[in-house]
Design a protein around this motif. Structure first.
Motif, PDB file in Angstrom:
ATOM      1  N   VAL A   1      34.569  72.941 -25.451  1.00  0.00           N
ATOM      2  CA  VAL A   1      33.281  73.634 -25.465  1.00  0.00           C
ATOM      3  C   VAL A   1      33.416  75.097 -25.041  1.00  0.00           C
ATOM      4  CG1 VAL A   1      30.868  73.456 -24.683  1.00  0.00           C
ATOM      5  CG2 VAL A   1      32.288  71.412 -24.763  1.00  0.00           C
ATOM      6  N   THR A   2      34.526  75.416 -24.397  1.00  0.00           N
ATOM      7  CA  THR A   2      34.651  76.708 -23.716  1.00  0.00           C
ATOM      8  C   THR A   2      35.465  77.700 -24.540  1.00  0.00           C
ATOM      9  OG1 THR A   2      34.611  75.461 -21.638  1.00  0.00           O
ATOM     10  CG2 THR A   2      35.233  77.782 -21.508  1.00  0.00           C
ATOM     11  N   SER A   3      34.767  78.578 -25.230  1.00  0.00           N
ATOM     12  CA  SER A   3      35.433  79.620 -26.017  1.00  0.00           C
ATOM     13  C   SER A   3      35.740  80.830 -25.128  1.00  0.00           C
ATOM     14  CB  SER A   3      34.537  80.078 -27.173  1.00  0.00           C
ATOM     15  OG  SER A   3      34.194  78.988 -27.995  1.00  0.00           O
ATOM     16  N   PRO A   4      36.834  81.537 -25.398  1.00  0.00           N
ATOM     17  CA  PRO A   4      37.168  82.740 -24.617  1.00  0.00           C
ATOM     18  C   PRO A   4      36.027  83.756 -24.667  1.00  0.00           C
ATOM     19  CG  PRO A   4      39.034  82.085 -25.963  1.00  0.00           C
ATOM     20  CD  PRO A   4      37.872  81.236 -26.405  1.00  0.00           C
ATOM     21  N   GLY A   5      35.607  84.195 -23.488  1.00  0.00           N
ATOM     22  CA  GLY A   5      34.562  85.209 -23.392  1.00  0.00           C
ATOM     23  C   GLY A   5      33.196  84.761 -23.838  1.00  0.00           C
TER      24      GLY A   5
END
Length: 275
Positions: free
Chosen positions: A235-239
């Motif tokens: 779920v956690t995309s960079p930035g």
């Protein structure tokens, strides 16, 4: 429930919400008929409700339930359980039933002592989602409990959700995590809802979004078998938005707070059970 336990006569001492959830699950399984279930409960109103709703036999006599059934579920409040066990002690020694206890905080050793040394007992710790047949139950057996007794308990309580065998020495930790855990989840959902409302969502919409999100996330973890770290990374995309939110949770000590909540509930469980 498998065919090897069918037909099964089953008695209940106590007819509250947990007993009712079990009765509902048992009857829905079609492996037992209402006529094979008897419930001893002191309230005439509750007796009438159980008879009308489920077609089970109801009575006031706890020892009779023990004498008439090979398997008996003890589902009374912790404060009355010692008196009930003393009341049925002679009937238990005569009939030697398998006793399944869902009484919170009552240890196998204490139950055996109240029953004059009888220990064909399975202790079960279920949580409140069991009331909607989506709970998790930890089970452990007394000294005289056989493997087939544990298997039977697993079959019965699997009707309420997942069943896990756990040593009794870990039951306080089970209480701290899964017993108290639904309240932590409700608190988290409440916070999600309030966060959505703060950002302009109607409360009804925020509640539907929050409940659906938590339910879906849990289902995704169960069905994929992935660990929470891997799923969080999905779920956690960079930035992106998610990492911004996770940064705040980390700064506010979210992870440690939940760990300490489990630890505090575990400590309190030990205090209440005399451990």
């Amino acid at each position: 429930m498998s065919e090897k336990v069918n037909p099964l006569k089953l008695g209940f001492i106590g007819g509250g919400r947990m007993a009712e959830a079990l009765i509902r699950g048992l009857l829905a399984s079609k492996k037992i008929s209402p006529a094979a279930i008897s419930v001893s409960v002191p309230s005439e109103g509750r007796q009438a409700y159980l008879r009308t709703t489920y077609g089970v036999t109801t009575l006031f006599d706890n020892p009779e339930v023990v004498r008439e059934n090979p398997v008996v579920v003890l589902a009374v409040k912790p404060q009355v359980a010692p008196g009930v066990l003393k009341e049925v002690r002679e009937a238990v020694k005569e009939g030697k039933p398998l006793l399944l206890s869902v009484v919170a905080g009552l240890t196998l050793a204490r139950m055996a002592d109240l029953l004059g040394g009888y220990s064909r007992i399975i202790r079960i710790m279920s949580n409140t989602p069991a009331l909607v047949l989506s709970g998790v139950s930890a089970i452990c057996g007394g000294l005289e409990a056989r493997e087939e007794d544990l298997e039977l308990a697993e079959q019965i309580f699997s009707l309420l959700g997942e069943v896990i065998r756990v040593p009794e020495s870990l039951f306080d930790a089970v209480t701290g995590l899964s017993g108290s855990g639904p309240a932590y989840v409700f608190a988290f959902i409440e916070a999600l809802v309030d966060g959505g409302v703060k950002e302009g969502l109607p409360r009804e919409v925020a509640e539907r979004l929050a409940v659906g999100t938590v339910l879906g996330a849990a289902k995704l973890m169960r069905e994929t078998g992935e660990n929470p770290y891997a799923l969080k990374a999905m779920v956690t995309s960079p930035g992106g938005t998610t990492i911004a939110g996770l940064k705040v949770l980390a700064e506010r000590g979210f992870h440690g707070a939940v760990m300490e909540a489990v630890a505090a509930a575990t400590r309190r469980s030990r205090e209440l059970s005399g451990g």
